[in-house]
Design a protein around this motif. Structure first.
Motif, mmCIF file in Angstrom:
data_model
loop_
_atom_site.group_PDB
_atom_site.id
_atom_site.type_symbol
_atom_site.label_atom_id
_atom_site.label_comp_id
_atom_site.label_asym_id
_atom_site.label_seq_id
_atom_site.Cartn_x
_atom_site.Cartn_y
_atom_site.Cartn_z
ATOM 1 N N TRP A 53 0.813 -1.212 0.000
ATOM 2 C CA TRP A 53 0.000 0.000 0.000
ATOM 3 C C TRP A 53 0.849 1.266 0.000
ATOM 4 C CZ3 TRP A 53 0.325 3.516 3.929
ATOM 5 C CH2 TRP A 53 0.938 3.089 5.107
ATOM 6 N N ASP A 54 2.006 1.237 0.711
ATOM 7 C CA ASP A 54 2.844 2.429 0.742
ATOM 8 C C ASP A 54 3.500 2.692 -0.616
ATOM 9 O OD1 ASP A 54 4.350 0.140 1.099
ATOM 10 O OD2 ASP A 54 5.747 1.041 2.538
ATOM 11 N N ILE A 108 0.864 4.313 -2.813
ATOM 12 C CA ILE A 108 0.716 5.744 -2.559
ATOM 13 C C ILE A 108 1.812 6.519 -3.288
ATOM 14 C CG2 ILE A 108 0.893 7.536 -0.769
ATOM 15 C CD1 ILE A 108 -0.499 5.521 1.123
#
Length: 61
Positions: free
Chosen positions: A32-33, A36
Motif C-alpha cells: 500500500w505504501d 501511494i
C-alpha cells in the motif's frame, strides 16, 4: 508535424511508458505504501506533462 506537436507526442509517449513501468512495478510489489508513492509520482508527472502540453510552462529561457 511541427516541432511543438512532436515535443507533445514524445512527452505523451514518455508518460505512457513511465506509467507502464510503474504499473508493472506496483503489480509485482503490491504494498500500500508503494501504491501511494506510485500515485503521487504519476500525479506529479501528469501535472508537469499537462502544463508542458498546454503551453503554460516552457523549458526555454
Amino acid at each position: 508535424m511541427t516541432q511543438s506537436r512532436l515535443d507533445q507526442a514524445m512527452a505523451l509517449l514518455a508518460y505512457i511508458v513511465f506509467f507502464g513501468f510503474l504499473g508493472i512495478l506496483f503489480g509485482y510489489v503490491t504494498r500500500w505504501d508503494l501504491g501511494i508513492m506510485v500515485g503521487i509520482t504519476l500525479a506529479l508527472a501528469g501535472w508537469d506533462f499537462w502544463h508542458m502540453a498546454t503551453g503554460r510552462k516552457s523549458d526555454h529561457h
